[in-house]
Design a protein around this motif. Structure first.
Motif, PDB file in Angstrom:
ATOM      1  N   GLY A  17       0.835  -1.207   0.000  1.00  0.00           N
ATOM      2  CA  GLY A  17       0.000   0.000   0.000  1.00  0.00           C
ATOM      3  C   GLY A  17       0.867   1.252   0.000  1.00  0.00           C
ATOM      4  O   GLY A  17       0.580   2.228  -0.705  1.00  0.00           O
ATOM      5  N   LEU A  18       1.943   1.205   0.768  1.00  0.00           N
ATOM      6  CA  LEU A  18       2.867   2.349   0.818  1.00  0.00           C
ATOM      7  C   LEU A  18       3.555   2.565  -0.529  1.00  0.00           C
ATOM      8  O   LEU A  18       3.780   3.709  -0.942  1.00  0.00           O
ATOM      9  CB  LEU A  18       3.936   2.102   1.902  1.00  0.00           C
ATOM     10  CG  LEU A  18       3.566   2.482   3.322  1.00  0.00           C
ATOM     11  CD1 LEU A  18       4.691   2.099   4.280  1.00  0.00           C
ATOM     12  CD2 LEU A  18       3.323   3.996   3.413  1.00  0.00           C
ATOM     13  N   VAL A  19       3.888   1.460  -1.195  1.00  0.00           N
ATOM     14  CA  VAL A  19       4.502   1.554  -2.527  1.00  0.00           C
ATOM     15  C   VAL A  19       3.531   2.277  -3.468  1.00  0.00           C
ATOM     16  O   VAL A  19       3.918   3.208  -4.194  1.00  0.00           O
ATOM     17  CB  VAL A  19       4.838   0.143  -3.080  1.00  0.00           C
ATOM     18  CG1 VAL A  19       5.218   0.225  -4.559  1.00  0.00           C
ATOM     19  CG2 VAL A  19       5.968  -0.484  -2.283  1.00  0.00           C
ATOM     20  N   VAL A  20       2.263   1.852  -3.437  1.00  0.00           N
ATOM     21  CA  VAL A  20       1.237   2.447  -4.302  1.00  0.00           C
ATOM     22  C   VAL A  20       1.061   3.926  -3.965  1.00  0.00           C
ATOM     23  O   VAL A  20       1.111   4.804  -4.840  1.00  0.00           O
ATOM     24  CB  VAL A  20      -0.110   1.698  -4.147  1.00  0.00           C
ATOM     25  CG1 VAL A  20      -1.236   2.441  -4.853  1.00  0.00           C
ATOM     26  CG2 VAL A  20       0.016   0.282  -4.686  1.00  0.00           C
ATOM     27  N   PHE A  21       0.880   4.193  -2.676  1.00  0.00           N
ATOM     28  CA  PHE A  21       0.640   5.573  -2.228  1.00  0.00           C
ATOM     29  C   PHE A  21       1.842   6.463  -2.563  1.00  0.00           C
ATOM     30  O   PHE A  21       1.680   7.594  -3.044  1.00  0.00           O
ATOM     31  CB  PHE A  21       0.370   5.568  -0.718  1.00  0.00           C
ATOM     32  CG  PHE A  21       0.144   6.930  -0.150  1.00  0.00           C
ATOM     33  CD1 PHE A  21      -1.077   7.562  -0.323  1.00  0.00           C
ATOM     34  CD2 PHE A  21       1.152   7.593   0.541  1.00  0.00           C
ATOM     35  CE1 PHE A  21      -1.284   8.828   0.199  1.00  0.00           C
ATOM     36  CE2 PHE A  21       0.947   8.861   1.059  1.00  0.00           C
ATOM     37  CZ  PHE A  21      -0.269   9.478   0.890  1.00  0.00           C
ATOM     38  N   GLY A  22       3.032   5.961  -2.326  1.00  0.00           N
ATOM     39  CA  GLY A  22       4.258   6.728  -2.598  1.00  0.00           C
ATOM     40  C   GLY A  22       4.366   7.070  -4.077  1.00  0.00           C
ATOM     41  O   GLY A  22       4.693   8.211  -4.436  1.00  0.00           O
ATOM     42  N   ASP A  23       4.101   6.074  -4.914  1.00  0.00           N
ATOM     43  CA  ASP A  23       4.218   6.295  -6.363  1.00  0.00           C
ATOM     44  C   ASP A  23       3.193   7.323  -6.844  1.00  0.00           C
ATOM     45  O   ASP A  23       3.519   8.224  -7.629  1.00  0.00           O
ATOM     46  CB  ASP A  23       4.016   4.965  -7.101  1.00  0.00           C
ATOM     47  CG  ASP A  23       4.377   5.070  -8.569  1.00  0.00           C
ATOM     48  OD1 ASP A  23       5.584   4.984  -8.881  1.00  0.00           O
ATOM     49  OD2 ASP A  23       3.453   5.267  -9.385  1.00  0.00           O
ATOM     50  N   MET A  24       1.973   7.195  -6.352  1.00  0.00           N
ATOM     51  CA  MET A  24       0.922   8.128  -6.758  1.00  0.00           C
ATOM     52  C   MET A  24       1.237   9.541  -6.265  1.00  0.00           C
ATOM     53  O   MET A  24       1.074  10.521  -7.012  1.00  0.00           O
ATOM     54  CB  MET A  24      -0.436   7.658  -6.223  1.00  0.00           C
ATOM     55  CG  MET A  24      -0.981   6.459  -6.990  1.00  0.00           C
ATOM     56  SD  MET A  24      -2.311   5.574  -6.172  1.00  0.00           S
ATOM     57  CE  MET A  24      -3.581   6.745  -6.102  1.00  0.00           C
ATOM     58  N   ALA A  25       1.692   9.657  -5.025  1.00  0.00           N
ATOM     59  CA  ALA A  25       2.013  10.965  -4.450  1.00  0.00           C
ATOM     60  C   ALA A  25       3.163  11.606  -5.227  1.00  0.00           C
ATOM     61  O   ALA A  25       3.151  12.830  -5.485  1.00  0.00           O
ATOM     62  CB  ALA A  25       2.385  10.804  -2.976  1.00  0.00           C
ATOM     63  N   LEU A  26       4.139  10.799  -5.624  1.00  0.00           N
ATOM     64  CA  LEU A  26       5.287  11.316  -6.351  1.00  0.00           C
ATOM     65  C   LEU A  26       4.866  11.829  -7.734  1.00  0.00           C
ATOM     66  O   LEU A  26       5.270  12.930  -8.154  1.00  0.00           O
ATOM     67  CB  LEU A  26       6.341  10.209  -6.499  1.00  0.00           C
ATOM     68  CG  LEU A  26       7.678  10.664  -7.074  1.00  0.00           C
ATOM     69  CD1 LEU A  26       8.407  11.579  -6.109  1.00  0.00           C
ATOM     70  CD2 LEU A  26       8.544   9.472  -7.403  1.00  0.00           C
ATOM     71  N   ASN A  27       4.038  11.044  -8.423  1.00  0.00           N
ATOM     72  CA  ASN A  27       3.567  11.470  -9.746  1.00  0.00           C
ATOM     73  C   ASN A  27       2.782  12.766  -9.656  1.00  0.00           C
ATOM     74  O   ASN A  27       2.941  13.664 -10.500  1.00  0.00           O
ATOM     75  CB  ASN A  27       2.687  10.376 -10.379  1.00  0.00           C
ATOM     76  CG  ASN A  27       3.528   9.301 -11.049  1.00  0.00           C
ATOM     77  OD1 ASN A  27       4.576   9.597 -11.625  1.00  0.00           O
ATOM     78  ND2 ASN A  27       3.086   8.070 -10.956  1.00  0.00           N
ATOM     79  N   LEU A  28       1.962  12.868  -8.633  1.00  0.00           N
ATOM     80  CA  LEU A  28       1.169  14.077  -8.425  1.00  0.00           C
ATOM     81  C   LEU A  28       2.078  15.274  -8.132  1.00  0.00           C
ATOM     82  O   LEU A  28       1.917  16.362  -8.693  1.00  0.00           O
ATOM     83  CB  LEU A  28       0.182  13.850  -7.270  1.00  0.00           C
ATOM     84  CG  LEU A  28      -0.832  14.956  -7.009  1.00  0.00           C
ATOM     85  CD1 LEU A  28      -1.766  15.138  -8.207  1.00  0.00           C
ATOM     86  CD2 LEU A  28      -1.675  14.653  -5.772  1.00  0.00           C
ATOM     87  N   ALA A  29       3.059  15.038  -7.250  1.00  0.00           N
ATOM     88  CA  ALA A  29       3.974  16.124  -6.878  1.00  0.00           C
ATOM     89  C   ALA A  29       4.772  16.601  -8.090  1.00  0.00           C
ATOM     90  O   ALA A  29       4.942  17.819  -8.297  1.00  0.00           O
ATOM     91  CB  ALA A  29       4.914  15.630  -5.771  1.00  0.00           C
ATOM     92  N   VAL A  30       5.249  15.645  -8.898  1.00  0.00           N
ATOM     93  CA  VAL A  30       6.031  16.002 -10.083  1.00  0.00           C
ATOM     94  C   VAL A  30       5.181  16.830 -11.046  1.00  0.00           C
ATOM     95  O   VAL A  30       5.636  17.840 -11.598  1.00  0.00           O
ATOM     96  CB  VAL A  30       6.567  14.722 -10.787  1.00  0.00           C
ATOM     97  CG1 VAL A  30       7.114  15.042 -12.176  1.00  0.00           C
ATOM     98  CG2 VAL A  30       7.642  14.083  -9.939  1.00  0.00           C
ATOM     99  N   SER A  31       3.926  16.417 -11.215  1.00  0.00           N
ATOM    100  CA  SER A  31       3.029  17.132 -12.111  1.00  0.00           C
ATOM    101  C   SER A  31       2.783  18.556 -11.608  1.00  0.00           C
ATOM    102  O   SER A  31       2.800  19.515 -12.388  1.00  0.00           O
ATOM    103  CB  SER A  31       1.708  16.368 -12.224  1.00  0.00           C
ATOM    104  OG  SER A  31       0.810  17.055 -13.043  1.00  0.00           O
ATOM    105  N   LEU A  32       2.590  18.680 -10.302  1.00  0.00           N
ATOM    106  CA  LEU A  32       2.332  20.004  -9.717  1.00  0.00           C
ATOM    107  C   LEU A  32       3.581  20.882  -9.799  1.00  0.00           C
ATOM    108  O   LEU A  32       3.508  22.056 -10.161  1.00  0.00           O
ATOM    109  CB  LEU A  32       1.879  19.864  -8.256  1.00  0.00           C
ATOM    110  CG  LEU A  32       0.491  19.247  -8.027  1.00  0.00           C
ATOM    111  CD1 LEU A  32       0.239  19.034  -6.547  1.00  0.00           C
ATOM    112  CD2 LEU A  32      -0.604  20.151  -8.612  1.00  0.00           C
ATOM    113  N   LEU A  33       4.735  20.304  -9.480  1.00  0.00           N
ATOM    114  CA  LEU A  33       5.974  21.082  -9.449  1.00  0.00           C
ATOM    115  C   LEU A  33       6.433  21.485 -10.851  1.00  0.00           C
ATOM    116  O   LEU A  33       7.107  22.501 -11.013  1.00  0.00           O
ATOM    117  CB  LEU A  33       7.085  20.287  -8.745  1.00  0.00           C
ATOM    118  CG  LEU A  33       6.902  20.117  -7.226  1.00  0.00           C
ATOM    119  CD1 LEU A  33       7.945  19.185  -6.651  1.00  0.00           C
ATOM    120  CD2 LEU A  33       6.965  21.481  -6.530  1.00  0.00           C
ATOM    121  N   SER A  34       6.039  20.695 -11.862  1.00  0.00           N
ATOM    122  CA  SER A  34       6.447  21.034 -13.226  1.00  0.00           C
ATOM    123  C   SER A  34       5.499  22.055 -13.861  1.00  0.00           C
ATOM    124  O   SER A  34       5.615  22.358 -15.045  1.00  0.00           O
ATOM    125  CB  SER A  34       6.518  19.769 -14.086  1.00  0.00           C
ATOM    126  OG  SER A  34       5.225  19.199 -14.170  1.00  0.00           O
TER     127      SER A  34
END
Lengths: 306, 266
Positions: free
Chosen positions: B121-138
C-alpha cells in the motif's frame, strides 16, 4: 509407594499417569521420565524435588504442552491436558524469560487479553511487588524482578492452579520470605493449588504440605512432608557399654553421636525400651530423632549400592 | 485470534529495527529510487518527464518490486523476525499453554500478511504521491496526471499478484524459521530461492516470463506478465498453480513442524 499416601484421583488438580519421555535415539538416548505417575491434590502446596536430570523440568514442560510425552497421560482437574484445560493453570517454567523490549505492564496486559482478565493487571502487579517498575522495560529488570513478573504472568489468567519452577531463584532474603508468604497465601486465601519445583529443600519443607521426590525419571518417594520426615526418623539411645549392645542389635544399629542409632518403626520404640530395660541394659538417654528433608532427599536420590 | 494478533502487533511495533528493515524499507527504497530518477531527468533535461501519467497504472508497474530479489531479502528479514522472536527470547513457554499452536502460527502469519499488504500500500501511495507532486511542481497542475478505469483494474491485479507472491514468501520463510529455529537460515534460503531463478534463467537462456520454472519468483513473474502485460496465458496459469502449490505446501510444512516441535529449549 503406599496407596494410602496417594490422594483420590477426583481431588487431583494435576494427575500424571505412567508418563514416559526419552530424548534422542539409540545409544545416545536419554530417559527423562520412565513411567512417572503422581497426583497433585487440589488446594495444597505440592513440592517437586529431585537432583539435576531427575526429570522435573521435562515433566513441567509436558504439563505446559511444550513437549509431548512418548507414552502416558496428563490430566488437569480431571480433564485431559489440552489448551482448554491448561486455561486453569498458570505456569512459570524454568528461568523467567520475557520480551526485553516490552514493559512489565505490557506483558501482563498482553497475556490478560488472552484470558479476558484485563482487570487483573493492576492487582497482580501490586501483589507480586513490581507496581513501581510496571512501566519499565524488562531488559532493565534484575533476575528477582523477572521472577516476580514470571509469577505475575502465571497469576494473570486467574488460574485454579499454578506451577512454579524455582520461583525464589534470584530473590534476595527479603524477597524469598515475601515469595514464600505469597505462595502460602495463594493456597490458603485464594484456594489455588501450587506445584512448586525447587532445589531448596528448606523452602519445600517450610512451604509444602506434600512432596514428591524424583530420581532418574521415576518417583522415588511421595507423601506428606510430616510423614516422610517421620518415616525416615531414627531412635537414639545412650547406654552403658554401647559396644555390647551394638553387637546384640546387629545391622539395625549404628554408633553415632556418643550413642547408638536404631532404624525401626516408631511404634516399636516402647517395646524396645521395655525389653532392653528388662534385659539389664542401663539407659541414660533416649530420643526419637527426626531428619530434615535434606536427609530424606539424599537417602532417596543417592545411588544405592548393589 | 484478535487478542493474539494485537499481542503480535505490539511485539513488532516495539522492535522498530525489524519493523523498518522488514516491512517499511522496501517501499521507502522504491520511493527514494523513483524520486532520484525524477530528479535525474530534471537535472539532465531541465524539466520533468513530458506527457501525462496514468497514476494507477504507474503504481501497478511499481508493484512489480515484489519480485525483486533484494526486496525479498528485506521482506524475509521481517517475516523471519516475527517468527524467530519466540525462539530468540524463549517465550513460547508463555504462549503455548495459553493458545493452540495452530492459532499461534496463524496469528504470526496473519501479522506478516497485514504488514506486507501495508508495505505494498505504501509503494502504491508513494508512487501516486510522487507522480502528483512532479506534475504540480512542473507547472502542469493536475493536467499532467490521468486516472483511468483500466489503470484501476491493472492496479488491483498487480496488487493481488504482488500480495500473492509475498504470501508465498511468508509461507517459505516461516517454515524455514520454524524448521531451523534460525532467522539467518530462513533469510538466506529465501534470498537464494529468488536468486536461483535469475541464475537458472541466465544459465539456461530462458525467457523470464514465458518459460516458467517451478519456483515462486518465476511463477509470479509469469503470472504478472499474463495479467498486466498480456503475456502468455498458459505460462500465467501455470504460474498461478505453482504459486498455490508453494503456498499450500510451505504453509502446511511450517504448521506441521510447529505442531510436532519439541520445545525443550525455545
Amino acid at each position: 509407594m503406599s496407596e494410602m499416601m496417594t490422594p483420590d484421583n477426583a481431588d487431583a488438580a494435576l494427575a500424571v499417569h505412567a508418563v514416559e519421555k526419552t530424548f534422542g535415539r539409540g545409544s545416545g538416548a536419554v530417559v527423562a521420565l520412565a513411567g512417572l505417575s503422581l497426583q497433585v491434590p487440589a488446594g495444597q502446596v505440592y513440592g517437586l524435588l529431585g537432583p539435576n536430570g531427575a526429570g522435573k523440568t521435562t515433566l513441567l514442560r509436558i504439563v505446559a504442552g511444550l513437549v509431548r510425552p512418548d507414552r502416558g497421560t496428563v490430566e488437569i482437574f480431571g480433564a485431559p491436558a489440552s489448551v482448554a484445560s491448561r486455561q486453569r493453570l498458570g505456569m512459570l517454567v524454568e528461568a523467567a524469560s520475557f520480551y526485553p523490549f516490552l514493559t512489565a505492564r505490557e506483558h501482563l496486559e498482553m497475556f490478560a487479553r488472552l484470558s479476558d482478565t484485563r482487570d487483573r493487571v493492576e492487582p497482580v502487579l501490586r501483589r507480586v511487588g513490581i507496581l513501581s517498575a510496571a512501566d519499565k522495560k524488562v531488559s532493565g529488570f534484575s533476575l528477582g524482578m523477572k521472577q516476580r513478573l514470571g509469577i505475575g504472568c502465571a497469576l494473570i489468567g486467574r488460574p485454579d492452579a499454578i506451577v512454579l519452577d524455582e520461583p525464589t531463584n534470584g530473590l534476595d532474603p527479603d524477597g524469598i520470605l515475601e515469595m514464600r508468604s505469597l505462595i502460602r497465601d495463594l493456597a490458603t486465601r485464594d484456594g489455588i493449588t501450587v506445584l512448586l519445583s525447587s532445589h531448596l529443600l528448606d523452602e519445600v519443607e517450610r512451604v509444602c504440605q506434600r512432596v514428591a521426590i524424583l530420581r532418574r525419571g521415576r518417583l522415588a518417594a511421595e507423601g506428606n512432608v510430616a510423614d516422610l520426615l517421620d518415616r525416615d526418623g531414627r531412635f537414639w539411645l545412650k547406654v552403658e557399654e554401647p559396644d555390647a549392645l551394638l553387637v546384640r542389635l546387629g545391622e539395625t544399629a549404628q554408633a553415632g553421636d556418643g550413642g547408638i542409632y536404631l532404624r525401626l518403626p516408631r511404634e516399636t520404640v516402647p517395646d524396645l525400651i521395655a525389653s532392653l530395660a528388662a534385659s539389664g541394659v542401663r539407659i541414660h538417654e533416649a530420643k526419637w530423632v527426626k531428619p530434615d528433608l535434606e536427609q530424606v532427599f539424599l537417602s532417596e536420590t543417592r545411588d544405592r549400592q548393589p | 485470534m484478535r487478542a493474539l494478533l494485537s499481542g503480535e502487533m505490539l511485539k513488532l511495533i516495539r522492535q522498530p529495527g525489524i519493523l523498518f528493515w522488514g516491512f517499511v524499507a522496501v517501499p521507502f527504497c522504491v520511493l527514494l529510487f523513483r524520486l532520484s530518477l525524477e530528479m535525474l531527468v530534471v537535472v539532465r533535461t531541465g524539466r520533468g518527464m513530458p506527457g501525462t501519467v496514468d497514476i494507477l497504472s504507474s503504481a501497478a508497474k511499481t508493484l512489480s518490486v515484489s519480485g525483486n530479489s533484494v526486496a525479498h531479502l528485506l521482506f524475509a528479514i521481517g517475516i523471519a523476525g516475527v517468527f524467530f522472536t519466540e525462539y530468540r527470547y524463549a517465550t513460547w513457554r508463555h504462549l503455548v499453554p495459553r493458545r493452540g499452536r495452530p492459532h499461534l502460527f496463524a496469528a504470526k502469519f496473519l501479522l506478516c500478511l497485514i504488514w506486507l499488504a501495508a508495505g505494498l500500500g505504501l509503494v502504491v501511495f508513494g508512487d501516486m504521491a510522487l507522480n502528483l507532486a512532479v506534475s504540480l511542481l512542473s507547472g502542469r497542475g493536475s493536467s499532467g496526471i490521468v486516472v483511468s478505469v483500466d489503470g484501476g483494474l491493472m492496479l488491483a491485479e498487480a496488487f493481488a499478484v504482488a500480495f500473492f507472491e509475498l504470501a508465498v514468501l511468508t509461507a517459505v520463510v516461516s517454515a524455514v524459521t520454524i524448521l531451523t529455529r534460525s532467522m539467518i537460515a530462513a533469510v538466506i534460503f529465501a534470498f537464494v530461492l529468488t536468486l536461483t531463478v535469475t541464475l537458472l534463467q541466465l544459465y539456461l537462456a530462458l525467457s523470464d516470463t514465458a518459460d516458467v520454472l517451478p519456483l515462486p519468483a518465476s511463477a509470479a513473474a509469469a503470472l504478472r506478465d499474463w495479467l498486466l502485460f498480456h503475456g502468455s496465458a498458459e505460462a500465467g496459469q501455470l504460474g498461478l498453480v505453482i504459486l498455490f502449490g508453494w503456498l499450500a505446501a510451505m504453509s502446511a510444512l511450517g504448521l506441521v513442524v510447529f505442531l510436532r516441535q519439541e520445545l525443550t529449549v525455545e
